[in-house]
Enzyme design. Sequence first.
Site, mmCIF file in Angstrom:
data_model
loop_
_atom_site.group_PDB
_atom_site.id
_atom_site.type_symbol
_atom_site.label_atom_id
_atom_site.label_comp_id
_atom_site.label_asym_id
_atom_site.label_seq_id
_atom_site.Cartn_x
_atom_site.Cartn_y
_atom_site.Cartn_z
ATOM 1 N N SER A 147 47.427 23.300 46.980
ATOM 2 C CA SER A 147 47.459 22.727 45.632
ATOM 3 C C SER A 147 46.229 23.139 44.820
ATOM 4 O O SER A 147 45.226 23.590 45.388
ATOM 5 C CB SER A 147 47.498 21.198 45.795
ATOM 6 O OG SER A 147 47.399 20.540 44.561
ATOM 7 N N LEU A 189 42.974 23.935 42.909
ATOM 8 C CA LEU A 189 41.947 24.980 43.005
ATOM 9 C C LEU A 189 42.112 25.823 44.270
ATOM 10 O O LEU A 189 41.918 27.045 44.236
ATOM 11 C CB LEU A 189 40.549 24.327 42.965
ATOM 12 C CG LEU A 189 39.373 25.283 43.040
ATOM 13 C CD1 LEU A 189 39.382 26.282 41.881
ATOM 14 C CD2 LEU A 189 38.043 24.521 43.044
ATOM 15 N N SER A 228 31.201 18.863 43.436
ATOM 16 C CA SER A 228 31.608 18.403 42.102
ATOM 17 C C SER A 228 30.329 18.089 41.322
ATOM 18 O O SER A 228 29.268 17.877 41.916
ATOM 19 C CB SER A 228 32.438 17.116 42.237
ATOM 20 O OG SER A 228 32.472 16.402 41.022
ATOM 21 N N TYR A 253 33.937 8.601 45.979
ATOM 22 C CA TYR A 253 34.036 10.042 45.689
ATOM 23 C C TYR A 253 32.648 10.627 45.426
ATOM 24 O O TYR A 253 32.260 11.642 46.027
ATOM 25 C CB TYR A 253 34.967 10.256 44.495
ATOM 26 C CG TYR A 253 35.176 11.701 44.100
ATOM 27 C CD1 TYR A 253 35.881 12.574 44.931
ATOM 28 C CD2 TYR A 253 34.683 12.205 42.893
ATOM 29 C CE1 TYR A 253 36.090 13.907 44.563
ATOM 30 C CE2 TYR A 253 34.891 13.524 42.517
ATOM 31 C CZ TYR A 253 35.596 14.370 43.352
ATOM 32 O OH TYR A 253 35.801 15.684 42.986
ATOM 33 N N LYS A 273 30.533 13.437 47.624
ATOM 34 C CA LYS A 273 30.087 14.721 47.067
ATOM 35 C C LYS A 273 28.552 14.846 47.101
ATOM 36 O O LYS A 273 28.024 15.930 47.293
ATOM 37 C CB LYS A 273 30.629 14.904 45.641
ATOM 38 C CG LYS A 273 32.157 15.035 45.578
ATOM 39 C CD LYS A 273 32.662 16.256 46.357
ATOM 40 C CE LYS A 273 34.155 16.495 46.167
ATOM 41 N NZ LYS A 273 34.660 17.665 46.912
ATOM 42 N N THR A 284 44.153 19.805 37.719
ATOM 43 C CA THR A 284 44.875 19.882 39.004
ATOM 44 C C THR A 284 45.523 18.511 39.269
ATOM 45 O O THR A 284 45.522 17.644 38.398
ATOM 46 C CB THR A 284 43.909 20.185 40.165
ATOM 47 O OG1 THR A 284 43.036 19.054 40.317
ATOM 48 C CG2 THR A 284 43.097 21.439 39.919
#
Length: 310
Positions: free
Chosen positions: A47, A49, A179, A192, A196, A227
Site C-alpha cells: 500500500s 508509500l 515521520s 504514533y 517515530k 495514502t
Amino acid sequence: MDVITSAAILPLLLGCLGVFGLFRLLQWMRMKAYLRNAVVVITGATSGLGKECAKVFYAAGAKLVLCGRNTEALEELTQELSALRATTAQTHKPRTVTFDLTDPGAIIAAAAEILQCFGCVDILVNNAGISYRGAIMETPVDVDKRVMETNYFGPVALTKALLPSMIKRRQGHIIAISSIQGKISIPFRSAYAASKHATQAFFDCLRAEMEQYEIEVTVISPGYIHTNLSLNAITADGSRYGVMDKTTAQGRSPVAVARDVLAAVGKKKKEVVLAGLLPSLAVYLRALAPGLFFSLMASRARKERKSKDS
Ligand SMILES: NC(=O)C1=CN([C@@H]2O[C@H](COP(=O)(O)OP(=O)(O)OC[C@H]3O[C@@H](n4cnc5c(N)ncnc54)[C@H](OP(=O)(O)O)[C@@H]3O)[C@@H](O)[C@H]2O)C=CC1
Ligand SMILES: CCCCCCCCCCCCCCCC(=O)OCC(=O)COP(=O)(O)O
C-alpha cells in the site's frame, strides 16, 4: 574596465556551471550503479508509500523482496511491476515474503526467507507502519504497545535479524521511514509520535555503531502523504479509524515521495526531511523555542477537544 570584468567573469561562470554539471552527472551515474542489481527489501509494500517505492526501485533495476501481511496483494503488485514498461535499467522478477511485524517469531523466520531469495540483502527499507488517533487518558496501554510493535519493535527486530549478514559482507544500507512526528509531537498522536521518536533515536544510534562496518543508515521523515495511513490508523479502543483525514488527502503524492526516497537512498543521505515549510519550521521551533512550541500544541489540543465536544 566593465568590459574587461565581464569578459573575465563569463568564462569563470561557465566553468563553474560546467564543473557543477559534471559533479551532478557523476553523482547521478553513481546513484544508478548503486541501485542497479541491488537486493532491496521493502516492508509494507502492499500500500501507499511502500507500493510506490517498489515501483521506483524496480524501475531502477533493483532485485526486490516485497514484504507485507497479504500474500495476494503482494502477488498482485508483482504482476503490476512485471507489466511496467518505461524502465531504462534491466529489471528483475520480485520475490515476496509474507509476515506480520507484530509477531517476533514470524520476523526471525521471515529474515531467513528474505536472505534465501537472492542470497543477501543490500538495502532494507523499513517502511511498514500504522498511525493512531486518540486521547492519552482514553487509550489503554495495549493500544500503545500495538503501535510500538508495528512501528518500532518490528522494524528493529527485522533490522537486527538482517544485520549479521550485512556485517559479514561489510556492505548494507538500512532505511527507516520515520515521520515529521519523529521530531515533533502533536496532540492526539501520542503512540504514533512516540514510536517515530523511538525510530529516529534507534536508527541514529545504529548509524554510529555501523560506521565501522561501512553500513549506511538513512532516516527519512516525511510530512503528510496521500495514502491510506489515516484510514488504517487505530483509535483509543483499538478499532480502525476509517477516515481519510483532510491533512492526509491533501498530502504529497506517494509517487513523488517515493522518488525522493530513491534519491536519498541512491545518494546515501544520512537523514532527509520531506516536508513543507510549516512542518519544517515547526521542527526548528521545537528545538529553538520549545516553550512557544508547547503553547502552540496546547492551544491545538484545546481547539481539537472543543470541536470534538461540539
Ligand atoms: N501517509 C502519511 O501521511 C505519512 C506516512 N509516513 C510513514 O510512511 C510509512 C508508510 O505508510 P503509508 O504508505 O502512508 O500508509 P499505508 O497504510 O498506505 O501503508 C502501510 C503499510 O504498512 C503495512 N503494515 C501495517 N501494519 C503492519 C504489520 N503489523 N505487519 C506488516 N505490515 C504492516 C500495511 O500492510 P497492510 O496492507 O497489510 O495493512 C501497508 O502495506 C509508515 O511508516 C508511515 O508512518 C510518514 C509520514 C507521513
Ligand atoms: C517560526 C514559525 C514556526 C511556525 C510553526 C507553527 C507550528 C505549526 C505546527 C505544524 C504541525 C505540523 C504537523 C505535521 C505532522 C506530519 O506531517 O505528520 C506526518 C505523519 O506522519 C502523518 O501521520 P498522521 O497519522 O498524523 O496523519
